[in-house]
Design a protein around this motif. Structure first.
Motif, PDB file in Angstrom:
ATOM      1  N   LEU A 220      -6.196  93.682   5.436  1.00 52.48           N
ATOM      2  CA  LEU A 220      -6.197  92.691   6.508  1.00 52.48           C
ATOM      3  C   LEU A 220      -5.501  93.221   7.759  1.00 52.48           C
ATOM      4  N   THR A 224      -9.802  93.302  12.726  1.00 50.84           N
ATOM      5  CA  THR A 224      -9.653  92.771  14.085  1.00 50.84           C
ATOM      6  C   THR A 224     -10.263  91.373  14.165  1.00 50.84           C
ATOM      7  N   PRO A 225      -9.829  90.558  15.138  1.00 51.58           N
ATOM      8  CA  PRO A 225     -10.385  89.201  15.253  1.00 51.58           C
ATOM      9  C   PRO A 225     -11.896  89.212  15.448  1.00 51.58           C
ATOM     10  N   GLY A 230     -12.144  88.509  10.654  1.00 48.55           N
ATOM     11  CA  GLY A 230     -11.706  87.508  11.619  1.00 48.55           C
ATOM     12  C   GLY A 230     -12.624  86.297  11.602  1.00 48.55           C
ATOM     13  N   ALA A 233     -12.095  84.357   8.388  1.00 50.07           N
ATOM     14  CA  ALA A 233     -10.818  83.623   8.385  1.00 50.07           C
ATOM     15  C   ALA A 233     -10.941  82.351   9.217  1.00 50.07           C
ATOM     16  N   ARG A 234     -11.559  82.457  10.396  1.00 52.07           N
ATOM     17  CA  ARG A 234     -11.673  81.280  11.259  1.00 52.07           C
ATOM     18  C   ARG A 234     -12.632  80.237  10.696  1.00 52.07           C
TER      19      ARG A 234
ATOM     20  N   LEU B 240      -2.269  85.261   3.064  1.00 50.51           N
ATOM     21  CA  LEU B 240      -2.996  84.983   4.301  1.00 50.51           C
ATOM     22  C   LEU B 240      -2.144  85.171   5.545  1.00 50.51           C
ATOM     23  N   ALA B 243      -3.190  87.693   7.721  1.00 49.21           N
ATOM     24  CA  ALA B 243      -4.427  87.479   8.485  1.00 49.21           C
ATOM     25  C   ALA B 243      -4.181  86.664   9.744  1.00 49.21           C
ATOM     26  N   HIS B 245      -3.187  87.443  12.607  1.00 46.49           N
ATOM     27  CA  HIS B 245      -3.692  88.059  13.845  1.00 46.49           C
ATOM     28  C   HIS B 245      -5.207  87.921  13.998  1.00 46.49           C
ATOM     29  N   LEU B 246      -5.861  87.399  12.942  1.00 45.46           N
ATOM     30  CA  LEU B 246      -7.320  87.279  13.009  1.00 45.46           C
ATOM     31  C   LEU B 246      -7.780  85.902  13.473  1.00 45.46           C
ATOM     32  N   LEU B 247      -6.858  84.948  13.445  1.00 48.31           N
ATOM     33  CA  LEU B 247      -7.261  83.556  13.746  1.00 48.31           C
ATOM     34  C   LEU B 247      -7.377  83.303  15.254  1.00 48.31           C
TER      35      LEU B 247
END
Lengths: 247, 247
Positions: A220, A224-225, A230, A233-234, B240, B243, B245-247
């Motif tokens: 992780l 990258t977002p 990314g 996750a969102r 999580l 993670a 930095h991915l949100l």
């Protein structure tokens, strides 16, 4: 640089003579693989392979004295060599990018070889032997080793190995289902879904295994977002609100 | 109620005569399955099946005139019937509890039939035919249908179907790997891991599919903090943080 019409067009016979031993062998295997892509190996005759390669049946036998089983095994081995290269990818950048590139190659192979891919992996073929089974297993093992290398784990514990092997099987199964469903969804969607699956499997396994948990954090941290992790996750976060009562 | 030693012990011959047609058939199949559990079907002779069932070879042929292929197919069909029942579970309570109960039965079957299970599913057996392949596929389809029923989805879309079918394959693959690794980890751990995998797969798939997303919410709403989903949610949450930095 010859003017068109002045030099004689090489006849098939000339081409026939010119090919070296390895080239001829490769050509016969390619002809067989192309035929296996549309029909089960047991339904393809050596005569058809000879015709597709524009050579005589005795010539096919000269290269493959064992007949169809030998040609089939050689074709399988050639396909296996190609498949094994799929997961060889530079170990730089986010893992999801590397897996995506590897899956693009793997799924491209599935797309190209079609019914032949099913025949190779699903077994039940009359030309199947324990040796051909070992070749298919070899591909699975090589793919698992390459994925483990991407995770930068030198001594994978049993749970991590099982996770990777299970995912490789899931990729294979999804490929067969994809062929079965008339190649739906489009390949990029299938690829993204398989990458997402791998992240999800790692995460679920990391919940109960220290080594895998460390791998998850390392993986992780490189994502990258904008990448697949990314996006996942969102998208997953809102669904998790339904799990608030479990925490 | 006879005093011991007064009544004659029934001889094998007496037992032989007493069995009805269906009982005898069932007994022969059970004997074959027990032998297949330790050796590949192609290495088991009809003489051995006859000896294990304490009957003559001609009697085995009377029930299975087609010889070993027919007995093998009957044994496979019997095993398939048992396997198909594994996922039939009352549709009440949290999903993870139902899947756990189903997997306990499925994995118990794997444990009991051992090498025979591998032989059935891995193919490559000389007694394998397209009919036996269809039986194995039938088990997979039935298991997928039962899992879909647990999700209370009447018209599953392609992505949900693919998810369930992929998980069924993962369960199968993990079972084979488990046998291959000397039955490690212990069955309850393997079962929990497979349940976790299913939740993770659903979640990852729900990220890109509206129907699956709804299924995830419905499934999670039935789960309890003490159940598998609760444990998984609490264990995954700390990971999580990597993670964020991915949100």
């Amino acid at each position: 640089m010859n003017g068109s019409g002045t030099a004689p067009t090489p006849s098939p016979r000339t081409t026939y003579r010119r090919l070296g031993v390895e080239e001829r062998r490769t050509q016969l295997i390619a002809a067989a693989l192309a035929l296996f892509a549309h029909r089960a190996p047991e339904d393809v005759s050596l005569d058809e392979v000879a015709a597709a390669a524009e050579v005589s049946r005795p010539l096919v036998y000269r290269y493959f004295p064992g007949g169809k089983p030998q040609l089939y095994e050689a074709a399988l081995r050639s396909a296996a060599d190609d498949l094994q290269l799929c997961f060889a990818e530079p170990q730089t950048g986010p893992l999801t990018g590397r897996l995506s590139a590897a899956l693009d190659r793997y799924l491209g192979f599935v797309d190209e070889h079609d019914a032949g891919f099913s025949a190779l992996l699903q077994g039940g073929s009359v030309v199947e032997t324990s040796r051909t089974g070992a070749i298919v297993d070899g591909v699975r093992r090589a793919a698992a080793d390459q994925v483990l290398a991407h995770l930068r784990v030198r001594e994978p514990g049993p749970r991590l190995r099982m996770t990777v092997r299970t995912w490789i099987t899931a990729v294979e199964a999804a490929s067969l289902i994809w062929l079965d469903e008339g190649k739906q969804p489009p390949l990029p969607e299938l690829r993204d879904w398989l990458v997402d699956q791998f992240l999800a499997l790692l995460l679920a396994t990391g919940a109960g295994d220290e080594q895998v948990s460390k791998v998850v954090r390392a993986v992780l941290s490189l994502e990258t977002p904008e990448g697949r992790a990314g996006l996942l996750a969102r998208r997953v976060t809102p669904m998790l609100s339904a799990a608030d009562h479990l925490l």
